[in-house]
Motif scaffolding. Structure first.
Motif, PDB file in Angstrom:
ATOM      1  N   GLN A 143      59.020 -13.669  86.973  1.00  0.00           N
ATOM      2  CA  GLN A 143      59.072 -14.566  87.856  1.00  0.00           C
ATOM      3  C   GLN A 143      58.341 -15.792  86.355  1.00  0.00           C
ATOM      4  O   GLN A 143      58.253 -16.962  86.687  1.00  0.00           O
ATOM      5  CB  GLN A 143      57.832 -14.671  88.713  1.00  0.00           C
ATOM      6  CG  GLN A 143      57.787 -14.169  89.643  1.00  0.00           C
ATOM      7  CD  GLN A 143      57.668 -13.073  90.007  1.00  0.00           C
ATOM      8  OE1 GLN A 143      56.863 -11.591  89.187  1.00  0.00           O
ATOM      9  NE2 GLN A 143      58.043 -11.964  91.761  1.00  0.00           N
ATOM     10  N   ALA A 144      58.168 -15.118  84.897  1.00  0.00           N
ATOM     11  CA  ALA A 144      57.690 -15.821  83.911  1.00  0.00           C
ATOM     12  C   ALA A 144      57.912 -17.093  83.810  1.00  0.00           C
ATOM     13  O   ALA A 144      57.723 -18.238  83.528  1.00  0.00           O
ATOM     14  CB  ALA A 144      56.706 -15.250  82.894  1.00  0.00           C
ATOM     15  N   PRO A 145      60.272 -17.266  83.925  1.00  0.00           N
ATOM     16  CA  PRO A 145      60.766 -17.847  83.263  1.00  0.00           C
ATOM     17  C   PRO A 145      60.380 -18.728  83.687  1.00  0.00           C
ATOM     18  O   PRO A 145      60.315 -20.141  83.628  1.00  0.00           O
ATOM     19  CB  PRO A 145      62.197 -16.697  82.872  1.00  0.00           C
ATOM     20  CG  PRO A 145      61.458 -15.701  82.632  1.00  0.00           C
ATOM     21  CD  PRO A 145      60.106 -15.296  83.849  1.00  0.00           C
ATOM     22  N   ILE A 146      60.672 -18.799  85.363  1.00  0.00           N
ATOM     23  CA  ILE A 146      60.719 -19.872  86.367  1.00  0.00           C
ATOM     24  C   ILE A 146      59.485 -20.644  86.559  1.00  0.00           C
ATOM     25  O   ILE A 146      59.277 -21.437  86.637  1.00  0.00           O
ATOM     26  CB  ILE A 146      61.631 -19.438  87.389  1.00  0.00           C
ATOM     27  CG1 ILE A 146      62.189 -20.389  88.699  1.00  0.00           C
ATOM     28  CG2 ILE A 146      60.745 -18.631  88.615  1.00  0.00           C
ATOM     29  CD1 ILE A 146      63.563 -21.216  88.818  1.00  0.00           C
ATOM     30  N   LEU A 147      58.242 -20.171  86.551  1.00  0.00           N
ATOM     31  CA  LEU A 147      56.782 -20.275  86.681  1.00  0.00           C
ATOM     32  C   LEU A 147      56.852 -21.925  85.596  1.00  0.00           C
ATOM     33  O   LEU A 147      56.243 -22.125  85.513  1.00  0.00           O
ATOM     34  CB  LEU A 147      55.924 -19.443  86.962  1.00  0.00           C
ATOM     35  CG  LEU A 147      55.937 -18.412  87.747  1.00  0.00           C
ATOM     36  CD1 LEU A 147      54.613 -17.243  87.507  1.00  0.00           C
ATOM     37  CD2 LEU A 147      55.515 -19.733  88.796  1.00  0.00           C
ATOM     38  N   CYS A 148      57.158 -20.918  84.471  1.00  0.00           N
ATOM     39  CA  CYS A 148      56.848 -21.596  83.500  1.00  0.00           C
ATOM     40  C   CYS A 148      57.822 -22.904  82.610  1.00  0.00           C
ATOM     41  O   CYS A 148      57.065 -23.984  82.759  1.00  0.00           O
ATOM     42  CB  CYS A 148      57.664 -20.877  82.033  1.00  0.00           C
ATOM     43  SG  CYS A 148      56.966 -21.337  80.524  1.00  0.00           S
ATOM     44  N   LEU A 196      60.380 -14.455  93.245  1.00  0.00           N
ATOM     45  CA  LEU A 196      61.877 -14.659  92.468  1.00  0.00           C
ATOM     46  C   LEU A 196      62.633 -15.832  93.358  1.00  0.00           C
ATOM     47  O   LEU A 196      63.087 -17.224  93.590  1.00  0.00           O
ATOM     48  CB  LEU A 196      61.957 -13.998  91.560  1.00  0.00           C
ATOM     49  CG  LEU A 196      62.995 -15.532  90.333  1.00  0.00           C
ATOM     50  CD1 LEU A 196      62.414 -16.182  89.574  1.00  0.00           C
ATOM     51  CD2 LEU A 196      63.859 -14.140  89.496  1.00  0.00           C
ATOM     52  N   ASN A 197      63.343 -15.137  94.480  1.00  0.00           N
ATOM     53  CA  ASN A 197      64.573 -15.881  95.190  1.00  0.00           C
ATOM     54  C   ASN A 197      64.030 -16.893  96.368  1.00  0.00           C
ATOM     55  O   ASN A 197      65.306 -17.521  95.799  1.00  0.00           O
ATOM     56  CB  ASN A 197      65.352 -14.896  95.887  1.00  0.00           C
ATOM     57  CG  ASN A 197      65.870 -13.482  94.994  1.00  0.00           C
ATOM     58  OD1 ASN A 197      66.594 -13.826  93.912  1.00  0.00           O
ATOM     59  ND2 ASN A 197      65.956 -12.221  95.509  1.00  0.00           N
ATOM     60  N   ARG A 198      62.890 -17.156  96.713  1.00  0.00           N
ATOM     61  CA  ARG A 198      62.385 -17.847  97.260  1.00  0.00           C
ATOM     62  C   ARG A 198      62.052 -19.136  96.398  1.00  0.00           C
ATOM     63  O   ARG A 198      61.845 -20.587  97.227  1.00  0.00           O
ATOM     64  CB  ARG A 198      61.416 -17.202  97.981  1.00  0.00           C
ATOM     65  CG  ARG A 198      61.790 -16.411  99.298  1.00  0.00           C
ATOM     66  CD  ARG A 198      60.474 -16.033 100.242  1.00  0.00           C
ATOM     67  NE  ARG A 198      60.150 -17.591 100.930  1.00  0.00           N
ATOM     68  CZ  ARG A 198      58.796 -17.874 101.649  1.00  0.00           C
ATOM     69  NH1 ARG A 198      58.215 -16.834 101.634  1.00  0.00           N
ATOM     70  NH2 ARG A 198      58.432 -18.657 101.760  1.00  0.00           N
ATOM     71  N   LEU A 199      61.899 -18.770  95.017  1.00  0.00           N
ATOM     72  CA  LEU A 199      61.349 -19.898  94.391  1.00  0.00           C
ATOM     73  C   LEU A 199      62.257 -20.718  93.594  1.00  0.00           C
ATOM     74  O   LEU A 199      61.782 -21.858  93.193  1.00  0.00           O
ATOM     75  CB  LEU A 199      60.049 -19.309  93.665  1.00  0.00           C
ATOM     76  CG  LEU A 199      59.222 -20.513  92.233  1.00  0.00           C
ATOM     77  CD1 LEU A 199      58.830 -21.498  93.357  1.00  0.00           C
ATOM     78  CD2 LEU A 199      58.780 -19.472  91.643  1.00  0.00           C
ATOM     79  N   VAL A 200      63.832 -20.155  92.776  1.00  0.00           N
ATOM     80  CA  VAL A 200      64.916 -20.324  91.829  1.00  0.00           C
ATOM     81  C   VAL A 200      65.556 -21.364  93.138  1.00  0.00           C
ATOM     82  O   VAL A 200      64.627 -22.765  92.306  1.00  0.00           O
ATOM     83  CB  VAL A 200      65.297 -19.762  92.077  1.00  0.00           C
ATOM     84  CG1 VAL A 200      66.778 -20.457  91.502  1.00  0.00           C
ATOM     85  CG2 VAL A 200      64.968 -18.010  91.029  1.00  0.00           C
ATOM     86  N   PRO A 201      65.743 -21.532  94.459  1.00  0.00           N
ATOM     87  CA  PRO A 201      65.819 -22.921  95.098  1.00  0.00           C
ATOM     88  C   PRO A 201      64.936 -24.319  94.559  1.00  0.00           C
ATOM     89  O   PRO A 201      65.625 -25.661  94.665  1.00  0.00           O
ATOM     90  CB  PRO A 201      66.596 -22.962  96.412  1.00  0.00           C
ATOM     91  CG  PRO A 201      66.214 -21.066  96.041  1.00  0.00           C
ATOM     92  CD  PRO A 201      65.311 -20.750  95.055  1.00  0.00           C
TER      93      PRO A 201
END
Length: 137
Positions: free
Chosen positions: A117-122, A3-8
């Motif tokens: 991770q589901a919210p950011i993937l959405c 998640l920390n790598r994906l958010v930015p």
């Protein structure tokens, strides 16, 4: 860690008005912004249109293949996307109707409920208004 790598990556693609799944932002803030816009437009004799979309069961409708492609387009990192592919693959379910058990099926759609991770993937999957600049005025 994922998640920390994906958010930015994802945050850089979103418009600043995006409130869903963002710390410190809420529906209340969005309602306040909408109210101010309507009031300002009314005072300036402008017409304001609003489109509201119900995303109930949004997690259940995410197509894995399309989501992974969008994730790659966002990150440009095949190995990183492969980790998410592994997390989404071979998820199985079956339906129990009355007394009958129907055979196990592999899920090709949907994000894991309760996953961090589901919210950011959405957000990666669902197009944002910024992708339609002709209506984002």
């Amino acid at each position: 860690m994922l998640l920390n790598r994906l958010v930015p990556f994802v945050d850089s693609t979103l418009i600043r008005e995006q409130a869903g799944f963002h710390p410190g932002k809420s529906c209340t803030g969005q309602i306040h912004n909408l109210t101010l816009t309507i009031e300002n437009d009314f005072e300036n004799k402008k017409v304001t249109g609003t489109v509201l979309i119900d995303l109930t069961a949004a997690y259940d409708t995410v197509n894995h293949r399309l989501m992974l492609k969008k994730l790659y387009d966002t990150t440009l990192n095949f190995e990183f996307v492969r980790v998410f592919k592994t997390l989404l693959s071979n998820r199985r379910f079956f339906v129990n109707h009355q007394v009958k058990n129907i055979k196990w099926s592999i899920s090709r759609n949907g994000l894991p409920q309760g996953s961090v991770q589901a919210p950011i993937l959405c957000l990666t999957y669902i197009p944002t208004i910024s992708q339609y600049p002709q209506i984002a005025t």
